[in-house]
Design an enzyme around this catalytic site. Structure first.
Site, PDB file in Angstrom:
ATOM      1  N   ASP A   1       0.808  -1.228   0.000  1.00  0.00           N
ATOM      2  CA  ASP A   1       0.000   0.000   0.000  1.00  0.00           C
ATOM      3  C   ASP A   1       0.841   1.278   0.000  1.00  0.00           C
ATOM      4  OD1 ASP A   1      -2.184  -1.707   0.113  1.00  0.00           O
ATOM      5  OD2 ASP A   1      -2.311  -1.602   2.299  1.00  0.00           O
TER       6      ASP A   1
ATOM      7  N   LYS B   1       1.915   2.166  -5.066  1.00  0.00           N
ATOM      8  CA  LYS B   1       2.496   1.614  -6.304  1.00  0.00           C
ATOM      9  C   LYS B   1       1.573   1.854  -7.496  1.00  0.00           C
ATOM     10  CE  LYS B   1       2.545  -2.400  -4.326  1.00  0.00           C
ATOM     11  NZ  LYS B   1       2.177  -2.040  -2.949  1.00  0.00           N
TER      12      LYS B   1
ATOM     13  N   GLY C   1      -4.443  -4.438  -3.764  1.00  0.00           N
ATOM     14  CA  GLY C   1      -5.452  -3.423  -4.062  1.00  0.00           C
ATOM     15  C   GLY C   1      -4.704  -2.168  -4.421  1.00  0.00           C
ATOM     16  N   HIS C   2      -4.726  -1.807  -5.701  1.00  0.00           N
ATOM     17  CA  HIS C   2      -3.958  -0.655  -6.181  1.00  0.00           C
ATOM     18  C   HIS C   2      -4.925   0.451  -6.602  1.00  0.00           C
ATOM     19  CE1 HIS C   2      -0.352  -3.501  -7.194  1.00  0.00           C
ATOM     20  NE2 HIS C   2      -0.669  -3.483  -5.917  1.00  0.00           N
TER      21      HIS C   2
ATOM     22  N   GLN D   1       2.154  -6.013  -3.175  1.00  0.00           N
ATOM     23  CA  GLN D   1       2.634  -6.116  -1.788  1.00  0.00           C
ATOM     24  C   GLN D   1       3.934  -5.302  -1.623  1.00  0.00           C
ATOM     25  OE1 GLN D   1       1.651  -9.506  -3.319  1.00  0.00           O
ATOM     26  NE2 GLN D   1      -0.299  -8.667  -2.771  1.00  0.00           N
TER      27      GLN D   1
HETATM   28  P1  GDP Z   1      -0.702   0.289  -3.545  1.00  0.00           P
HETATM   29  O1  GDP Z   1      -1.282  -0.991  -3.069  1.00  0.00           O
HETATM   30  O2  GDP Z   1       0.772   0.382  -3.302  1.00  0.00           O
HETATM   31  O3  GDP Z   1      -1.041   0.595  -4.978  1.00  0.00           O
HETATM   32  O4  GDP Z   1      -1.358   1.429  -2.667  1.00  0.00           O
HETATM   33  P2  GDP Z   1      -2.918   1.555  -2.247  1.00  0.00           P
HETATM   34  O5  GDP Z   1      -3.682   2.067  -3.398  1.00  0.00           O
HETATM   35  O6  GDP Z   1      -3.399   0.330  -1.587  1.00  0.00           O
HETATM   36  O7  GDP Z   1      -2.803   2.624  -1.075  1.00  0.00           O
HETATM   37  C1  GDP Z   1      -2.247   3.850  -1.286  1.00  0.00           C
HETATM   38  C2  GDP Z   1      -3.267   4.914  -0.869  1.00  0.00           C
HETATM   39  O8  GDP Z   1      -2.628   6.169  -0.885  1.00  0.00           O
HETATM   40  C3  GDP Z   1      -4.419   5.029  -1.858  1.00  0.00           C
HETATM   41  O9  GDP Z   1      -5.562   5.452  -1.173  1.00  0.00           O
HETATM   42  C4  GDP Z   1      -3.943   6.121  -2.825  1.00  0.00           C
HETATM   43  O10 GDP Z   1      -5.005   6.786  -3.473  1.00  0.00           O
HETATM   44  C5  GDP Z   1      -3.240   7.017  -1.874  1.00  0.00           C
HETATM   45  N1  GDP Z   1      -2.107   7.791  -2.401  1.00  0.00           N
HETATM   46  C6  GDP Z   1      -1.098   7.403  -3.207  1.00  0.00           C
HETATM   47  N2  GDP Z   1      -0.182   8.391  -3.318  1.00  0.00           N
HETATM   48  C7  GDP Z   1      -0.649   9.415  -2.567  1.00  0.00           C
HETATM   49  C8  GDP Z   1      -0.136  10.700  -2.227  1.00  0.00           C
HETATM   50  O11 GDP Z   1       0.941  11.109  -2.641  1.00  0.00           O
HETATM   51  N3  GDP Z   1      -0.912  11.453  -1.378  1.00  0.00           N
HETATM   52  C9  GDP Z   1      -2.120  11.043  -0.916  1.00  0.00           C
HETATM   53  N4  GDP Z   1      -2.823  11.854  -0.139  1.00  0.00           N
HETATM   54  N5  GDP Z   1      -2.604   9.834  -1.191  1.00  0.00           N
HETATM   55  C10 GDP Z   1      -1.877   9.038  -1.999  1.00  0.00           C
HETATM   56  P1  IMO Z   2      -0.771  -4.197  -2.261  1.00  0.00           P
HETATM   57  O1  IMO Z   2      -0.329  -4.751  -3.582  1.00  0.00           O
HETATM   58  C1  IMO Z   2      -0.898  -4.518   2.060  1.00  0.00           C
HETATM   59  C2  IMO Z   2      -0.798  -8.534   3.758  1.00  0.00           C
HETATM   60  C3  IMO Z   2      -2.018  -8.975   4.539  1.00  0.00           C
HETATM   61  C4  IMO Z   2      -1.362  -9.875   5.564  1.00  0.00           C
HETATM   62  C5  IMO Z   2      -0.269 -10.555   4.752  1.00  0.00           C
HETATM   63  C6  IMO Z   2      -0.645 -11.914   4.210  1.00  0.00           C
HETATM   64  O2  IMO Z   2      -2.090  -3.516  -2.310  1.00  0.00           O
HETATM   65  O3  IMO Z   2       0.305  -3.383  -1.629  1.00  0.00           O
HETATM   66  P2  IMO Z   2      -2.205 -12.691   2.204  1.00  0.00           P
HETATM   67  O4  IMO Z   2      -3.658 -12.443   1.935  1.00  0.00           O
HETATM   68  O5  IMO Z   2      -1.307 -12.182   1.121  1.00  0.00           O
HETATM   69  O6  IMO Z   2      -1.907 -14.106   2.550  1.00  0.00           O
HETATM   70  O7  IMO Z   2      -1.894 -11.841   3.530  1.00  0.00           O
HETATM   71  O8  IMO Z   2       0.028  -9.692   3.665  1.00  0.00           O
HETATM   72  N1  IMO Z   2      -1.044  -8.070   2.382  1.00  0.00           N
HETATM   73  C7  IMO Z   2      -1.025  -6.789   2.017  1.00  0.00           C
HETATM   74  N2  IMO Z   2      -0.899  -5.659   2.748  1.00  0.00           N
HETATM   75  N3  IMO Z   2      -0.981  -4.425   0.724  1.00  0.00           N
HETATM   76  C8  IMO Z   2      -1.089  -5.544  -0.020  1.00  0.00           C
HETATM   77  O9  IMO Z   2      -1.035  -5.517  -1.373  1.00  0.00           O
HETATM   78  C9  IMO Z   2      -1.156  -6.797   0.623  1.00  0.00           C
HETATM   79  N4  IMO Z   2      -1.281  -8.068   0.187  1.00  0.00           N
HETATM   80  C10 IMO Z   2      -1.192  -8.850   1.282  1.00  0.00           C
HETATM   81  O10 IMO Z   2      -2.677  -7.875   5.129  1.00  0.00           O
HETATM   82  O11 IMO Z   2      -0.724  -9.083   6.543  1.00  0.00           O
HETATM   83 MG    MG Z   3      -2.801  -1.680  -1.826  1.00  0.00          MG
END
Ligand code: GDP
Ligand code: IMO
Ligand code: MG
Length: 423
Positions: A12, A15, A39-40, A223
């Site tokens: 999270d 990416k 979840g991206h 991840q």
């Molecule tokens: P990922 O799994 O690495 O793609 O990241 P996620 O989407 O799960 O979580 C990142 C969160 O941060 C999401 O809600 C994005 O919309 C948000 N986000 C990403 N970059 C920025 C930033 O520079 N500022 C803010 N406020 N939110 C951001």
């Molecule tokens: P993105 O790509 C954050 C975490 C879960 C748990 C551990 C194992 O959005 O960054 P799993 O379901 O993979 O067996 O869970 O890994 N986890 C993540 N945490 N972002 C993710 O993906 C994750 N994918 C798995 O919360 O701690």
């Molecule tokens: Mg994510």
């Protein structure tokens, strides 16, 4: 230019947003590991998309998107995701999305086994996303998994699924959990497979042809490094190699194809799920949750939040060979008067500047902090790196210095446009 985007923390990091930003100058976007545990989030003006299995390049026209051999695919979940994106007016043609015939299948009983294992672990649970990721990869390594190519042969697939469901039912019965009807599972999986069939192909020669013809490849890591099965906070990790090397083994493109590795991190640290988190800070968590930030994109769970941890980042830069950092969510710290950066762990008898392997050291790790002044102003409307407050630049410079890698991109908001390039 072929670039790997990799997460440097516990997932999270943002990416999806960085991949989306770099997609403009890429031709092929590749997911190579993980499954729909990812979840991206990508935000483009008024539209918000959360992608789980589809590469983020799917939102752009005329880009090829590949789900590589290293990914584990829940067929019904992927069909649902495709349909959800298509209702937003984005067509997903067989040319636009290619799925590896070597990718392994996540069966409905894998999800139930995941949940059963978590329940059995009690307060030692991993906090998985319950998407069946661990059991599906376990079957792969145990050489009893089912691959997309296997689903082409209905008779073989039926026999394999029947066997796997019977094995799963034996385990589930011990826990008084729902028993699966093999016929229903076969029907669900094969129906979804028929919908996916036009996309399934041998992606390896296609990727090699793209590479050899000079196309730009962008690997979308899922991840993060501390969730990597080898380098993470084991056993509180996911079940794949989330680090840069996983992009090669999970796609069939060799390390010699890679030109750069962009490591994505937040300006602070977050973690969802269980396991060690030395810089976790309740005050920062409450503050960010109060702003409506840091709730998981896949499960909606609140993410634990804490100060920037350069012990983790230094290690992540090492094992990924990071050439440039993308620091997101800098705006999350806008209001703070003083900021802390963890530079080492004090484990009692020793100071660690890299993450330890043993659980007892993690349990004892007390962060050694360096304090920096906050910038206390709004950075969300800043449109160039030069415009950032001097204190923000100092914070970012210090981060880069402690990791030994320069900062290349800065995120000051969730929108595609709120990405600054460091000159
Ligand atoms: P990922 O799994 O690495 O793609 O990241 P996620 O989407 O799960 O979580 C990142 C969160 O941060 C999401 O809600 C994005 O919309 C948000 N986000 C990403 N970059 C920025 C930033 O520079 N500022 C803010 N406020 N939110 C951001
Ligand atoms: P993105 O790509 C954050 C975490 C879960 C748990 C551990 C194992 O959005 O960054 P799993 O379901 O993979 O067996 O869970 O890994 N986890 C993540 N945490 N972002 C993710 O993906 C994750 N994918 C798995 O919360 O701690
Ligand atoms: Mg994510």
């Amino acid at each position: 230019m072929n670039i790997i985007i990799t997460g440097l923390q516990w997932g999270d990091e943002g990416k999806g947003k960085i991949v989306d930003y770099l997609t403009e100058s890429a031709d092929v976007i590749i997911r190579a590991q993980g499954g729909n545990n990812a979840g991206h989030t990508v935000i483009t003006g008024n539209d918000k998309y959360v992608l789980h299995l589809l590469p983020s390049g799917i939102l752009w026209n005329a880009k090829t998107n590949v789900i590589g051999n290293g990914v584990v695919i829940d067929p019904a979940g992927l069909v649902q995701e495709i349909e959800r994106i298509e209702t937003k007016g984005i067509a997903i043609t067989p040319n636009k999305l290619l799925i590896s015939d070597r990718a392994h299948v996540v069966l409905p009983c894998h999800k139930e086994l995941d949940a059963a294992r978590e329940a059995a672990l009690g307060d030692q649970k991993i906090g998985t996303t319950k998407r069946g990721i661990g059991p599906a990869y376990a079957d792969k390594i145990n050489r009893c998994g089912l691959r997309m190519a296997d689903l082409m042969d209905r008779e073989f697939a039926t026999a394999q699924i029947t066997r796997r469901v019977a094995e799963a039912n034996a385990v589930l019965a011990l826990h008084d959990l729902t028993i699966f009807d093999a016929g229903q599972v076969i029907d669900e999986v094969l129906t979804a497979f028929e919908r996916l069939r036009p996309h399934i192909t041998n992606t390896i020669p296609i990727l090699h042809a793209a590479w050899k013809s000079g196309k730009s490849l962008l690997f979308e890591g899922a991840q993060g490094t501390l969730l990597d099965i080898d380098f993470g906070t084991y056993p509180f990790v996911t079940s794949s190699n989330t680090t840069a090397g996983g992009s090669c083994t999970g796609s069939g493109l060799p390390p010699t194809a890679i030109d750069a590795v962009i490591g994505v991190c937040k300006a602070y640290t977050t973690r969802v799920g269980s396991g060690p988190f030395p810089t976790g800070d309740q005050g920062l968590s409450d503050f960010l949750h109060g702003l409506g930030r840091e709730f998981g994109a896949t499960t909606g769970r609140p993410r634990g939040c804490g100060w920037l941890d350069t012990v983790l980042l230094r290690f992540a830069c090492m094992v990924n060979g990071v050439t440039g950092l993308a620091v997101t969510n800098v705006d999350g710290l806008d209001a703070y008067e003083t900021l802390q950066i963890c530079t080492a762990y004090d484990v009692g008898d020793e100071i660690h500047t890299l993450p330890p392997a043993d659980r007892s050291a993690w349990a004892r790790a007390v962060p050694v902090y360096e304090t920096l002044p906050g910038w206390q102003c709004d950075t969300t409307s800043v449109t160039s790196y030069q415009q950032l407050p001097e204190r923000t630049k100092s914070y970012l410079n210090r981060l880069g210095q402690l990791c030994g890698v320069p900062v290349a991109f800065v995120g000051v908001g969730p929108d595609r446009k709120q990405t600054l390039v460091v000159p």
